[in-house]
Enzyme design. Sequence first.
Site, mmCIF file in Angstrom:
data_model
loop_
_atom_site.group_PDB
_atom_site.id
_atom_site.type_symbol
_atom_site.label_atom_id
_atom_site.label_comp_id
_atom_site.label_asym_id
_atom_site.label_seq_id
_atom_site.Cartn_x
_atom_site.Cartn_y
_atom_site.Cartn_z
ATOM 1 N N GLY A 305 0.813 -1.206 0.000
ATOM 2 C CA GLY A 305 0.000 0.000 0.000
ATOM 3 C C GLY A 305 0.845 1.254 0.000
ATOM 4 N N SER A 306 0.385 2.286 0.699
ATOM 5 C CA SER A 306 0.974 3.627 0.566
ATOM 6 C C SER A 306 2.376 3.768 1.125
ATOM 7 C CB SER A 306 0.054 4.661 1.215
ATOM 8 O OG SER A 306 -1.151 4.774 0.488
ATOM 9 N N THR A 307 2.839 2.842 1.966
ATOM 10 C CA THR A 307 4.249 2.923 2.379
ATOM 11 C C THR A 307 5.162 2.786 1.167
ATOM 12 O OG1 THR A 307 4.142 0.562 2.933
ATOM 13 C CG2 THR A 307 3.963 2.125 4.771
#
Length: 581
Positions: A305-307
Amino acid sequence: MNRYKTFNRMKTMIIFMAVLFMMFFLAGRLVYLMIFCSEYYGNKAEDLHERERDIKAARGKIIDAKGVALAVNKTVCTISVIHNQIEDPEAVISALTKELELSEEKVRARVEKISSIERIKSNVDKATGERIRAYGLSGIKVDEDYKRYYPYDTLASKVLGFTGGDNQGIVGLEVKYDEYLQGTNGKILTLTDARGVEIENAGESRLDPVDGNDLHVSLDYNIQMYAEQAAKKALEQKQADSVSIIVINPSNGELMAMVNVPEFNLNDPFTLNYELSRAVPEEEKQNLLNGMWRNQCINDTYEPGSTFKIITTTAALEEGVVSLSDQFFCPGYIMVEDRRIHCHKRTGHGAEDFTHGIMNSCNPVFIDVGLRVGPERFYDYFKSLGLLKKTGIDLPGEAATIMHSKENIGLVELATMSFGQSFQITPIQLVTTVSSIINGGTRITPHFGVSVKNGEGKLVKEFKYETTEGIVSKETSDTVRHLLEQVVSEGGGKNAKIAGYEIGGKTATSQTLPRSANKYISSFLGFAPVENPQVLALVIINNPQGIYYGGTIAAPVAREIFENILPYLEIPFDENSKEES
């Protein structure tokens, strides 16, 4: 008549010559055996009158970064019987049945078995061994032995691993460094007569064991405890399936903690850490045990995801396709070919520059940036940053990245990859890659093993690990760190903010497959201090119930960990900071 006499004389002569030949042959054979084979048959005869018992070597300790012993040895006993020395079989059977809590049928079968020595039970506690010895019954042997013992039961269970009945490593560091830890067993030789009874006053020969060496690791008991406490609290509060935490020194790859709750009891590793609602066959139970022992930080892959936007940012800055002041507009979605891909904020972020795009974790911004890099170059950064190969961590069973082949990356695939979906990596891979980006651009190898020393503390081996310099420029590394500091100080990661410390980080909320199951993974990756990162932590909460956003539930877990370990690591605190977190 003369012909008949001649025939008999020839027959007699042949018999005589044959007998003479046989005598010479036997005499020669006897000389050969007595002179040339005397040593061989002497040893064979000696073997028939010797009984051999092993003396187990003490396994080396596993010692943490501050000298705390995480794995040691406990003295136990091995109980055996020597059939030919037993004078009162019924008394022996009765005593062993009572003290060892075994069935009489099982003990009797072994006591009555005709063999030189028969093991009844190993890993018997020392007090029980002393009670058996006190019976004074002929034919029972009580030999002291070693059993692996873990003073902290569940601490770092999926990292340390455990040993089997033969004291050999099975999983974790115990098996990875088994060659250094296991040592060499010794032997006791005793003489017996023709009946197999030990000869009194004959003495015994003894080959002393060589103890194993101690393994010194970077894992820190205190940091592991801080991380485990935070993980257990999150597991209970969010009723999650599991919580994983990695704490690493991003400059050199030394792992300070690795948590996978629920952990299991290292001193009882073959008992499940949860209750079963039904009886299960052995094969199914073994599969359940394998799952319990599994280290999710290295054995499992997931969509980050956004990491992963940290990596997209790095690639775009290196390619020069984006600047911090570049302007974007987010209406809540973006069209890629015929696909409408939504932002997590359905109403959109409106006008924003790139800095605010990462602070807001805006999907349309990162899709735009990913498309600027292009499929081929984006794939090339996967490779150059080390994402297409395993990290080389010194634990068994590391999983590999699950990634599209280069020719199959279209614009839609690139769009989803740019914000961390449609491929899978391991948590340790994410930690390693981000560490390598923020430390100035040196790809590190994550590891626990530091050195091997003998029992007297003399260095036997110091471990060296591969590094690759220049995977990103220092300028890009500096820019990424300061962007991530703004994410924590002003953006979606503000729940990890601690007054007096500069912390950088990134939140993430990803969905597991199949999407229809509506299960989520909440995570936060943070590091400190921003100017010279000395510690990086990744928190992953698997399938939390209720609120599942990474910035809301994972960032506070990281904050709790940092509040404990930053002072512990003596990372400077800004006394002039008055800002309330």
